[in-house]
Design a protein around this motif. Structure first.
Motif, PDB file in Angstrom:
ATOM      1  N   LEU A 345       3.736   3.802  -2.770  1.00 50.84           N
ATOM      2  CA  LEU A 345       2.314   3.532  -2.543  1.00 50.84           C
ATOM      3  C   LEU A 345       1.987   3.434  -1.053  1.00 50.84           C
ATOM      4  CD1 LEU A 345       1.605   0.956  -5.384  1.00 50.84           C
ATOM      5  CD2 LEU A 345       0.646   3.254  -5.170  1.00 50.84           C
ATOM      6  N   VAL A 346       2.850   2.780  -0.290  1.00 45.91           N
ATOM      7  CA  VAL A 346       2.615   2.658   1.150  1.00 45.91           C
ATOM      8  C   VAL A 346       2.561   4.046   1.791  1.00 45.91           C
ATOM      9  CG1 VAL A 346       3.546   1.834   3.344  1.00 45.91           C
ATOM     10  CG2 VAL A 346       3.599   0.350   1.330  1.00 45.91           C
ATOM     11  N   ILE A 347       3.496   4.919   1.409  1.00 47.35           N
ATOM     12  CA  ILE A 347       3.533   6.276   1.963  1.00 47.35           C
ATOM     13  C   ILE A 347       2.308   7.067   1.511  1.00 47.35           C
ATOM     14  CG2 ILE A 347       4.782   8.474   1.873  1.00 47.35           C
ATOM     15  CD1 ILE A 347       7.375   6.734   1.680  1.00 47.35           C
ATOM     16  N   GLN A 348       1.978   6.971   0.235  1.00 49.30           N
ATOM     17  CA  GLN A 348       0.823   7.698  -0.294  1.00 49.30           C
ATOM     18  C   GLN A 348      -0.471   7.288   0.411  1.00 49.30           C
ATOM     19  OE1 GLN A 348       0.087   7.780  -4.683  1.00 49.30           O
ATOM     20  NE2 GLN A 348      -1.868   6.847  -4.107  1.00 49.30           N
ATOM     21  N   ASN A 349      -0.632   5.992   0.673  1.00 51.30           N
ATOM     22  CA  ASN A 349      -1.880   5.468   1.222  1.00 51.30           C
ATOM     23  C   ASN A 349      -1.899   5.388   2.750  1.00 51.30           C
ATOM     24  OD1 ASN A 349      -2.931   5.110  -1.378  1.00 51.30           O
ATOM     25  ND2 ASN A 349      -1.965   3.094  -1.561  1.00 51.30           N
ATOM     26  N   TYR A 350      -0.827   5.809   3.395  1.00 49.02           N
ATOM     27  CA  TYR A 350      -0.787   5.787   4.853  1.00 49.02           C
ATOM     28  C   TYR A 350      -1.874   6.713   5.413  1.00 49.02           C
ATOM     29  CZ  TYR A 350       1.075   6.070   9.611  1.00 49.02           C
ATOM     30  OH  TYR A 350       1.222   6.027  10.980  1.00 49.02           O
ATOM     31  N   GLU A 351      -2.409   6.363   6.566  1.00 46.61           N
ATOM     32  CA  GLU A 351      -3.475   7.161   7.174  1.00 46.61           C
ATOM     33  C   GLU A 351      -2.882   8.396   7.861  1.00 46.61           C
ATOM     34  OE1 GLU A 351      -6.669   6.848   6.942  1.00 46.61           O
ATOM     35  OE2 GLU A 351      -6.622   5.012   5.762  1.00 46.61           O
ATOM     36  N   TRP A 352      -2.438   9.357   7.049  1.00 48.09           N
ATOM     37  CA  TRP A 352      -1.804  10.558   7.588  1.00 48.09           C
ATOM     38  C   TRP A 352      -2.775  11.403   8.408  1.00 48.09           C
ATOM     39  CZ3 TRP A 352       3.202  10.450   7.648  1.00 48.09           C
ATOM     40  CH2 TRP A 352       3.887   9.730   6.668  1.00 48.09           C
ATOM     41  N   ARG A 353      -4.065  11.217   8.183  1.00 46.93           N
ATOM     42  CA  ARG A 353      -5.054  11.992   8.939  1.00 46.93           C
ATOM     43  C   ARG A 353      -5.064  11.625  10.417  1.00 46.93           C
ATOM     44  NH1 ARG A 353     -10.043  11.601   4.551  1.00 46.93           N
ATOM     45  NH2 ARG A 353      -9.082  12.922   2.968  1.00 46.93           N
ATOM     46  N   THR A 354      -4.459  10.503  10.770  1.00 48.35           N
ATOM     47  CA  THR A 354      -4.334  10.163  12.193  1.00 48.35           C
ATOM     48  C   THR A 354      -3.330  11.081  12.884  1.00 48.35           C
ATOM     49  OG1 THR A 354      -2.624   8.498  11.736  1.00 48.35           O
ATOM     50  CG2 THR A 354      -4.925   7.752  11.741  1.00 48.35           C
ATOM     51  N   ILE A 355      -2.474  11.720  12.094  1.00 47.06           N
ATOM     52  CA  ILE A 355      -1.517  12.681  12.642  1.00 47.06           C
ATOM     53  C   ILE A 355      -2.101  14.084  12.642  1.00 47.06           C
ATOM     54  CG2 ILE A 355       0.747  13.771  12.274  1.00 47.06           C
ATOM     55  CD1 ILE A 355       1.756  11.103  11.216  1.00 47.06           C
ATOM     56  N   ALA A 356      -2.757  14.461  11.520  1.00 43.75           N
ATOM     57  CA  ALA A 356      -3.382  15.788  11.419  1.00 43.75           C
ATOM     58  C   ALA A 356      -4.471  15.736  10.364  1.00 43.75           C
ATOM     59  CB  ALA A 356      -2.345  16.853  11.061  1.00 43.75           C
ATOM     60  N   ASN A 357      -5.584  16.408  10.637  1.00 46.94           N
ATOM     61  CA  ASN A 357      -6.678  16.463   9.669  1.00 46.94           C
ATOM     62  C   ASN A 357      -6.197  17.060   8.351  1.00 46.94           C
ATOM     63  OD1 ASN A 357      -8.553  15.374  11.418  1.00 46.94           O
ATOM     64  ND2 ASN A 357      -9.284  17.363  12.139  1.00 46.94           N
ATOM     65  N   ASN A 358      -6.621  16.452   7.241  1.00 44.61           N
ATOM     66  CA  ASN A 358      -6.320  16.917   5.877  1.00 44.61           C
ATOM     67  C   ASN A 358      -4.865  16.713   5.460  1.00 44.61           C
ATOM     68  OD1 ASN A 358      -9.011  17.977   5.719  1.00 44.61           O
ATOM     69  ND2 ASN A 358      -8.304  19.788   6.829  1.00 44.61           N
ATOM     70  N   LEU A 359      -4.063  16.079   6.311  1.00 43.83           N
ATOM     71  CA  LEU A 359      -2.658  15.873   5.976  1.00 43.83           C
ATOM     72  C   LEU A 359      -2.506  14.789   4.906  1.00 43.83           C
ATOM     73  CD1 LEU A 359       0.365  16.383   6.524  1.00 43.83           C
ATOM     74  CD2 LEU A 359       0.231  14.641   8.330  1.00 43.83           C
ATOM     75  N   LYS A 360      -1.737  15.098   3.865  1.00 39.70           N
ATOM     76  CA  LYS A 360      -1.401  14.131   2.827  1.00 39.70           C
ATOM     77  C   LYS A 360       0.099  14.222   2.573  1.00 39.70           C
ATOM     78  CE  LYS A 360      -5.912  14.742   0.590  1.00 39.70           C
ATOM     79  NZ  LYS A 360      -6.628  15.197  -0.621  1.00 39.70           N
ATOM     80  N   VAL A 361       0.764  13.090   2.524  1.00 35.82           N
ATOM     81  CA  VAL A 361       2.218  13.073   2.371  1.00 35.82           C
ATOM     82  C   VAL A 361       2.592  12.113   1.249  1.00 35.82           C
ATOM     83  CG1 VAL A 361       4.432  12.614   3.481  1.00 35.82           C
ATOM     84  CG2 VAL A 361       2.549  13.581   4.814  1.00 35.82           C
TER      85      VAL A 361
END
Length: 428
Positions: A345-361
């Motif tokens: 859950l932590v990984i899913q909900n991490y703000e990946w968009r701060t690394i790249a737009n539209n990024l989901k991990v």
């Protein structure tokens, strides 16, 4: 399949023209209930919304879709209630900041208000898909559009198809306003490949620099936690062997291959329960193609930081290109599953968009607890089999490895690691 929450925000101050907002909410509810996946669409309403109510509602509900129904004023903003029930305006820049701060899992914002295109253009800078209105729109047309849009989502249609069905509904009613709604998307996002429910749920298609396209599936449903049978582990045994054979620890760290078997000789005398979690990043190869390897490197470093921060153990490391181990002495398999679920859950909900737009991990997890007198290599393979099965059965989930390897499977492993492989796994 998880529920998808639609947050309906309504504002019609006393000093503004009356709108049929209650009829709109009722019609949307009716159309959702008539769809195939009505059980998975949750429609939440908030009425007479004030600016601060936006913060409260988004914090409480954490929706995937936000719907605003009310008046729009073009460049000056959308109309909300103030504390005296009169009108107050919120500009597009403020709405952009709101969604940038509280976007959570929001993928779609629908502004069912006249002249809301200006606000949509601001919001789409931080949200994947935004619907606005180019000009004034009749109550009847806005209701037809919204109800048909959500009905289409409820039948498992894509966001683009749902938008188009909304336009068709306006045209079929002879309202001559099907050119007014507009669908905006963030760069690289294809709304025809975004589904909330149904067989294609969680897919997003990205355009690459060379003109080709890649689809990344981000499964954010509740993870299925299963225990693999010996038949299933037999199907994945060869994959597990190959993956383990390729696990060459970074920075000279050979924890799994050398240190863990030695440590286990001491640990087994001190702890009655010892568990292992194997973690693999989902679709990293495709992510590297879409976002370039520099982004991939940032993902790897972020994942290891998340694991270390949220696992409460010092025995964490990277093995292979996109695989990690978490060694949990004193933790039984149920507790290890909870650790893995939390990390997922932590990984899913991490703000990946701060690394790249539209990024989901997301990541897939395999979990196993070592049994008395069990060879360490069998224990590692059981966790690895669970991880592989988690990836093959949908990704972003936790899977228990098989309870035991059969005697034949264990003999195969013994022969494999002592003969055909250069990697040695002592029994421990």
């Amino acid at each position: 399949m998880n529920e998808v929450k639609i947050l309906f925000l309504a504002a019609n101050p006393s000093n503004s023209d009356r709108l049929a907002l209650d009829e709109e909410a009722r019609e949307i509810t009716s159309k959702i209930r008539s769809s195939d996946y009505y059980n998975f669409l949750v429609f939440k309403t908030r009425w007479a919304v004030r600016p601060d109510d936006l913060l409260q509602a988004l914090n409480e509900e954490r929706p995937q879709i936000v719907h605003f129904s009310g008046h729009g004023g073009g460049k000056v903003g959308l109309v909300f209630h103030d504390d005296s029930k009169k009108s107050t305006l919120i500009a597009g820049s403020a709405l952009k900041l709101l969604f940038q701060t509280l976007k959570d899992n929001i993928c779609v914002v629908l502004l069912n208000a006249c002249y809301s295109q200006e606000q949509a253009q601001k919001i789409v800078e931080v949200i994947d898909c935004v619907v606005g209105m180019k000009s004034s729109v009749l109550d009847e047309a806005s209701i037809k559009f919204a109800a048909s849009f959500y009905r289409a989502l409820g039948f498992g249609r894509s966001v683009k198809n749902a938008f188009e069905q909304g336009l068709v509904a306006i045209a079929l009613a002879n309202l001559d306003e099907e050119e007014i709604p507009i669908l905006l998307t963030r760069d690289g996002v294809d709304p025809d490949k975004i589904y909330f429910i149904g067989e294609n749920r969680g897919q997003t298609r990205y355009s690459l620099d060379n003109g080709s396209q890649e689809t990344i599936t981000s499964n954010t449903s509740t993870p299925r936690v299963v225990t693999l049978s010996n038949r299933e582990v037999a199907e994945h045994l060869e994959d597990a062997q190959q993956q383990l054979d390729q696990m060459d620890m970074v920075s000279g760290d050979h924890f799994l291959t050398n240190d863990l078997p030695k440590i286990m000789k001491k640990v087994r005398s001190r702890f009655s329960n010892v568990s292992l979690v194997m973690v693999d990043i989902d679709e990293l190869t495709i992510i590297n193609k879409v976002f370039k390897e520099m982004v991939g490197d940032q993902i790897l470093s972020t994942i290891i930081n998340i694991l270390k921060k949220n696992s409460e153990t010092e025995f964490i490391g990277r093995c292979g290109d996109d695989t990690y181990y978490i060694f949990l002495p004193g933790i039984n398999i149920v507790e290890a599953k909870e650790v893995a679920d939390n990390l997922r859950l932590v990984i899913q909900n991490y703000e990946w968009r701060t690394i790249a737009n539209n990024l989901k991990v997301t990541c897939s997890f395999g979990v196993s607890e070592i049994h008395d007198k069990e060879p360490v290599r069998d224990w590692i393979v059981r966790a690895t089999c669970g991880m592989i099965f988690a990836k093959e059965s949908g990704r972003n989930r936790v899977v228990f490895g098989p309870n035991y390897l059969s005697a034949q499977q264990s003999r195969i492993l013994r022969h494999y690691f002592s003969g055909s492989s250069s990697t040695d796994y002592p029994d421990g």
